[in-house]
Enzyme design. Structure first.
Site, PDB file in Angstrom:
ATOM      1  N   CYS A   2      80.239  54.147  -0.590  1.00 23.40           N
ATOM      2  CA  CYS A   2      80.962  53.005  -0.050  1.00 23.40           C
ATOM      3  C   CYS A   2      80.000  51.982   0.548  1.00 23.40           C
ATOM      4  O   CYS A   2      78.958  52.331   1.101  1.00 23.40           O
ATOM      5  CB  CYS A   2      81.933  53.460   1.028  1.00 23.40           C
ATOM      6  SG  CYS A   2      83.130  54.674   0.474  1.00 23.40           S
ATOM      7  N   ARG A  27      75.820  51.385  -6.383  1.00 25.86           N
ATOM      8  CA  ARG A  27      76.081  52.655  -5.696  1.00 25.86           C
ATOM      9  C   ARG A  27      77.276  53.392  -6.291  1.00 25.86           C
ATOM     10  O   ARG A  27      77.432  54.585  -6.095  1.00 25.86           O
ATOM     11  CB  ARG A  27      76.380  52.392  -4.209  1.00 25.86           C
ATOM     12  CG  ARG A  27      75.175  51.957  -3.393  1.00 25.86           C
ATOM     13  CD  ARG A  27      75.621  51.478  -2.022  1.00 25.86           C
ATOM     14  NE  ARG A  27      74.503  51.266  -1.136  1.00 25.86           N
ATOM     15  CZ  ARG A  27      74.214  52.037  -0.088  1.00 25.86           C
ATOM     16  NH1 ARG A  27      74.954  53.080   0.157  1.00 25.86           N
ATOM     17  NH2 ARG A  27      73.189  51.776   0.682  1.00 25.86           N
ATOM     18  N   TRP A  74      84.491  54.307  -2.512  1.00 22.98           N
ATOM     19  CA  TRP A  74      84.437  55.465  -3.390  1.00 22.98           C
ATOM     20  C   TRP A  74      85.426  56.471  -2.811  1.00 22.98           C
ATOM     21  O   TRP A  74      85.270  56.940  -1.691  1.00 22.98           O
ATOM     22  CB  TRP A  74      83.024  56.027  -3.416  1.00 22.98           C
ATOM     23  CG  TRP A  74      82.814  57.149  -4.398  1.00 22.98           C
ATOM     24  CD1 TRP A  74      82.627  57.032  -5.742  1.00 22.98           C
ATOM     25  CD2 TRP A  74      82.744  58.545  -4.100  1.00 22.98           C
ATOM     26  NE1 TRP A  74      82.449  58.279  -6.303  1.00 22.98           N
ATOM     27  CE2 TRP A  74      82.519  59.221  -5.321  1.00 22.98           C
ATOM     28  CE3 TRP A  74      82.865  59.292  -2.927  1.00 22.98           C
ATOM     29  CZ2 TRP A  74      82.402  60.600  -5.395  1.00 22.98           C
ATOM     30  CZ3 TRP A  74      82.750  60.670  -3.003  1.00 22.98           C
ATOM     31  CH2 TRP A  74      82.514  61.306  -4.228  1.00 22.98           C
ATOM     32  N   ASN A 109      82.916  53.462   6.217  1.00 23.57           N
ATOM     33  CA  ASN A 109      82.203  54.419   5.362  1.00 23.57           C
ATOM     34  C   ASN A 109      82.183  55.757   6.073  1.00 23.57           C
ATOM     35  O   ASN A 109      82.030  55.815   7.301  1.00 23.57           O
ATOM     36  CB  ASN A 109      80.759  53.986   5.122  1.00 23.57           C
ATOM     37  CG  ASN A 109      80.658  52.791   4.200  1.00 23.57           C
ATOM     38  OD1 ASN A 109      81.649  52.316   3.660  1.00 23.57           O
ATOM     39  ND2 ASN A 109      79.441  52.301   4.023  1.00 23.57           N
ATOM     40  N   GLY A 110      82.269  56.840   5.309  1.00 24.08           N
ATOM     41  CA  GLY A 110      82.188  58.163   5.914  1.00 24.08           C
ATOM     42  C   GLY A 110      83.506  58.908   5.812  1.00 24.08           C
ATOM     43  O   GLY A 110      84.424  58.518   5.082  1.00 24.08           O
ATOM     44  N   GLU A 497      67.646  69.779 -14.675  1.00 25.19           N
ATOM     45  CA  GLU A 497      67.751  68.326 -14.545  1.00 25.19           C
ATOM     46  C   GLU A 497      68.235  67.702 -15.851  1.00 25.19           C
ATOM     47  O   GLU A 497      69.046  66.761 -15.847  1.00 25.19           O
ATOM     48  CB  GLU A 497      66.394  67.749 -14.136  1.00 25.19           C
ATOM     49  CG  GLU A 497      66.283  66.234 -14.194  1.00 25.19           C
ATOM     50  CD  GLU A 497      67.214  65.496 -13.238  1.00 25.19           C
ATOM     51  OE1 GLU A 497      67.302  64.261 -13.350  1.00 25.19           O
ATOM     52  OE2 GLU A 497      67.874  66.158 -12.395  1.00 25.19           O
ATOM     53  N   LYS A 501      71.638  65.433 -16.232  1.00 25.79           N
ATOM     54  CA  LYS A 501      71.669  64.078 -16.771  1.00 25.79           C
ATOM     55  C   LYS A 501      72.711  63.944 -17.878  1.00 25.79           C
ATOM     56  O   LYS A 501      73.443  62.956 -17.937  1.00 25.79           O
ATOM     57  CB  LYS A 501      70.290  63.687 -17.328  1.00 25.79           C
ATOM     58  CG  LYS A 501      69.274  63.325 -16.281  1.00 25.79           C
ATOM     59  CD  LYS A 501      69.649  62.023 -15.581  1.00 25.79           C
ATOM     60  CE  LYS A 501      69.017  61.959 -14.206  1.00 25.79           C
ATOM     61  NZ  LYS A 501      69.643  62.821 -13.208  1.00 25.79           N
ATOM     62  N   GLU A 504      76.235  64.049 -16.353  1.00 27.24           N
ATOM     63  CA  GLU A 504      76.513  62.897 -15.494  1.00 27.24           C
ATOM     64  C   GLU A 504      76.995  61.685 -16.270  1.00 27.24           C
ATOM     65  O   GLU A 504      77.932  61.005 -15.847  1.00 27.24           O
ATOM     66  CB  GLU A 504      75.242  62.495 -14.726  1.00 27.24           C
ATOM     67  CG  GLU A 504      74.960  63.276 -13.473  1.00 27.24           C
ATOM     68  CD  GLU A 504      73.711  62.748 -12.783  1.00 27.24           C
ATOM     69  OE1 GLU A 504      73.802  62.454 -11.568  1.00 27.24           O
ATOM     70  OE2 GLU A 504      72.660  62.620 -13.431  1.00 27.24           O
ATOM     71  N   HIS A 520      71.813  88.099 -20.600  1.00 24.38           N
ATOM     72  CA  HIS A 520      72.585  88.596 -19.463  1.00 24.38           C
ATOM     73  C   HIS A 520      73.908  87.846 -19.306  1.00 24.38           C
ATOM     74  O   HIS A 520      74.477  87.819 -18.210  1.00 24.38           O
ATOM     75  CB  HIS A 520      71.757  88.501 -18.186  1.00 24.38           C
ATOM     76  CG  HIS A 520      70.545  89.375 -18.199  1.00 24.38           C
ATOM     77  ND1 HIS A 520      70.599  90.743 -18.116  1.00 24.38           N
ATOM     78  CD2 HIS A 520      69.229  89.064 -18.341  1.00 24.38           C
ATOM     79  CE1 HIS A 520      69.379  91.246 -18.173  1.00 24.38           C
ATOM     80  NE2 HIS A 520      68.522  90.249 -18.310  1.00 24.38           N
ATOM     81  N   LYS A 619      75.978  56.246  -6.219  1.00 26.80           N
ATOM     82  CA  LYS A 619      74.518  56.290  -6.178  1.00 26.80           C
ATOM     83  C   LYS A 619      73.997  56.917  -4.897  1.00 26.80           C
ATOM     84  O   LYS A 619      73.147  57.787  -4.914  1.00 26.80           O
ATOM     85  CB  LYS A 619      73.962  54.869  -6.333  1.00 26.80           C
ATOM     86  CG  LYS A 619      72.438  54.795  -6.336  1.00 26.80           C
ATOM     87  CD  LYS A 619      71.855  55.501  -7.542  1.00 26.80           C
ATOM     88  CE  LYS A 619      70.346  55.393  -7.598  1.00 26.80           C
ATOM     89  NZ  LYS A 619      69.788  56.209  -8.679  1.00 26.80           N
TER      90      LYS A 619
END
Length: 624
Positions: A2, A27, A74, A109-110, A497, A501, A504, A520, A619
């Site tokens: 946010c 963001r 957000w 925000n929060g 990673e 990616k 995402e 396994h 972001k």
């Protein structure tokens, strides 16, 4: 996540507010809005589309004023919908609650953890709620405490809020006044200059004020700031007495980078940032002429000699950077290292050790979970702290004893690329510095490592030349819905990673495993429809990895292998190979990261997703 922008000025500040929101678009957000004090009333425009549509709405409704606040949201509490978008208004009590906006406008925000309890109390007092958000609770609570002075109302409200928050609020009855407060979420004060002399600004990030002012005050937890024309002041709540007392905060000159960087020849910011990695790595290494603890700040030698273990705290991509660094730190520096997901660490019982170096990793330096984990570690008596961060003015840098600032530049794409590889560079330098202090780095080793680091930008550039081959694979991957990624040892975190990616930005379900774990459980997933991406450097585990690859082939799986040139792995039916330009020893993970980034990017392009702003993601994660 946010974003907040607010202002008090003699001029119409709506263009400034909306331009600030544009700079924070990278963001991630799912709604946006602006509210102003206009003709003695509260007016606002809100949208679940982009800021560009909000600009059109504000223009159409002729929203204009010298006092206002704006926000990109957000979603946490309540779905992405106009009635949940900020700014929120109080609505009075009783019949007045249904007759239109009240006197308080607020953005936040929060997350307010006790919002349900506060909401029930306010409903009993007659307040009517028009959203599912925790934010509307704050607006009503400020209204409840308001007795003619907005600052006093906010100061009375803040102690009732549990959780993390940054707020900006103004009142219908007090034109040219905005009050802000922060606890756990970032908020900065901007002091107007030149054409904005006498104006004051609030923002969740100095970037939002780029081009408006470079005079920035970073507010601290517990601060409340009162903005009026030509003057502002900050008060801070004393922990012992609970009273708010006036405080002075340093005004810094900050050259914030605009989020509206030029794309140039690239289709997306993510592609641009992938190709900026050679320069970002070179910039990060620019001042490194030799290895010494002072690369991490004054007093680093004393700190490094006083520790005998490392604890790394991070989230997401930064966690994978830390997981890679664990291999370096234990192999090269010979120092025991543990890596914790920051959002988990503070909520479990752990065994603190005062001789631990606590290392946080964050691109933004404002990651809420990592900041909270850092504070938790310090509360347990671990005072030796260091951060690897891309923003020198961030909360993380201010909170830690020592810091290494990566010089990746502004990263706009939500999926981190150049921030990750420069974090790895910073962590490798930390490894060498600790190895030196502990007597495990000879002059010859130092010289060789420095030589390899200086050649790294050229080596990354050679990997980027593989893009056409990766694009061919991406066309195949775009038709899949699941993928496995395999790596061993130092390259297992790189496989993690790579999977992150892909999921995402392409929305393909992807998982990564140490290749030895296939038998396994994960091997049950392998069919001809399950692509298996393998990171295959020419290291000590190569022969073991080849055996794991045969397990996949025996089940009809399709292997896509990024192999060093001398691995003797050749393409054949069911086995697709892209050859890396060279094996790079301990720094090989950095090189192997790049083709995985390219594959995720081009797969997402082939699927037509929003690469730079993937759904549901933000972001800078400034809430838990």
């Amino acid at each position: 996540m946010c974003g907040i922008v607010g202002a008090v000025s003699q001029q119409d500040i709506v263009p400034i507010l909306l331009e600030g929101l544009k700079r924070l678009e990278y963001r991630g957000y799912d709604s946006c809005g602006v509210a102003v004090h206009q003709d003695g009333q509260l007016r606002r425009a809100r949208s679940t589309s982009r800021v560009a549509e909000l600009q059109a709405l504000a223009s159409e409704d002729r929203v204009a004023s010298g006092t206002g606040i704006a926000h990109t949201r957000w979603a946490t509490h309540g779905a992405p919908a106009v009635h949940n978008a900020h700014p929120h208004f109080s609505h009075g009590t009783g019949e007045a609650a249904h007759s239109g906006p009240g006197r308080i406008a607020l953005v936040h925000n929060g997350i307010i953890e006790n919002y349900a309890e506060l909401r029930a109390q306010l409903q009993q007092r007659g307040y009517v709620f028009h959203s599912q958000t925790d934010t509307e609770v704050i607006a009503h609570l400020v209204d409840w405490h308001y007795q003619g002075d907005l600052l006093e109302a906010v100061q009375a409200t803040v102690p009732h809020l549990k959780g993390a928050f940054a707020i900006a609020v103004f009142c219908r009855d007090e034109p040219h006044r905005v009050v802000g407060a922060r606890e756990g979420s970032p908020l900065v004060l901007g002091v107007g200059r030149e054409q904005h002399a006498g104006a004051h600004f609030l923002a969740s990030d100095a970037m939002a004020l780029a081009g408006v002012t470079d005079q920035i005050v970073y507010l601290e937890d517990g601060d409340v700031v009162d903005l009026q024309l030509g003057r502002c002041w900050i008060s801070h709540q004393d922990a012992a007495s609970g009273r708010f007392e006036a405080v002075q905060r340093e005004v810094r000159t900050v050259q914030a980078h605009s989020g509206a960087a030029e794309l140039g020849p690239y289709r997306h910011y993510m592609q641009k940032e992938i190709f900026e990695q050679p320069r970002a790595i070179a910039n990060t290494l620019d001042a490194v002429t030799h290895i010494c603890p002072e690369l991490f700040g004054d007093g680093a030698h004393r700190v490094f000699t006083g520790v005998d273990r490392v604890l790394i705290l991070a989230c997401g991509t930064s966690y994978y950077a830390g997981s890679t660094a664990k291999y370096w730190l234990e192999s090269i520096a010979k120092i025991p290292t543990s890596v914790e997901i920051a959002s988990e660490y503070r909520y479990r019982d752990s065994v603190p050790d005062a001789r631990t170096l606590v290392v946080t990793i964050s691109q933004s330096g404002e990651t809420a979970d990592t900041l909270a984990a850092l504070k938790h570690a310090r509360s347990l008596g671990m005072q030796h702290t260091l951060t690897v961060c891309n923003v020198p003015t961030s909360a993380m840098v201010r909170e830690c004893q020592l810091a290494f600032i990566t010089r990746a530049g502004a990263e706009i794409g939500v999926a981190s690329t150049k921030a990750f590889t420069t974090q790895l560079v910073g962590l490798f330098l930390l490894t060498l510095a600790l190895a030196q202090v502990r007597g495990h780095l000879s002059e010859a080793d130092e010289a060789q490592h420095l030589k390899d680091l200086r050649h790294l930008p050229v080596a990354v550039q050679a990997v980027l030349a593989l893009e056409p081959q990766v694009m061919a694979w991406a066309e195949e991957f775009a038709r899949k819905e699941n993928a496995l990624f395999l790596g061993r040892g130092l390259h297992y975190p790189i496989a993690l990673e790579g999977a992150l990616k892909l999921k995402e930005i392409s929305y393909i379900h992807a998982e990564a495993y140490p290749a030895g774990e296939l038998k396994h459980g994960p091997l049950a997933l392998v069919t001809a429809d399950m692509p298996v991406v393998t990171v295959a450097p020419n290291d000590a585990l190569l022969e073991k990895l080849k055996s794991n690859m045969q397990e996949v082939r025996a089940r009809g799986g399709q292997l896509y292998v990024f192999a060093d040139g001398d691995t003797a792995i050749d393409s054949e039916p069911g086995l697709h190979v892209i050859r890396m330009p060279e094996h790079y020893g301990a720094l090989s993970p950095i090189l192997h990261t790049v083709p995985l980034q390219l594959m995720a990017y081009h797969t997402a392009c082939a699927r037509g997703t929003d690469v730079d702003k993937p759904r549901n993601l933000a972001k800078s994660v400034t809430v838990e």
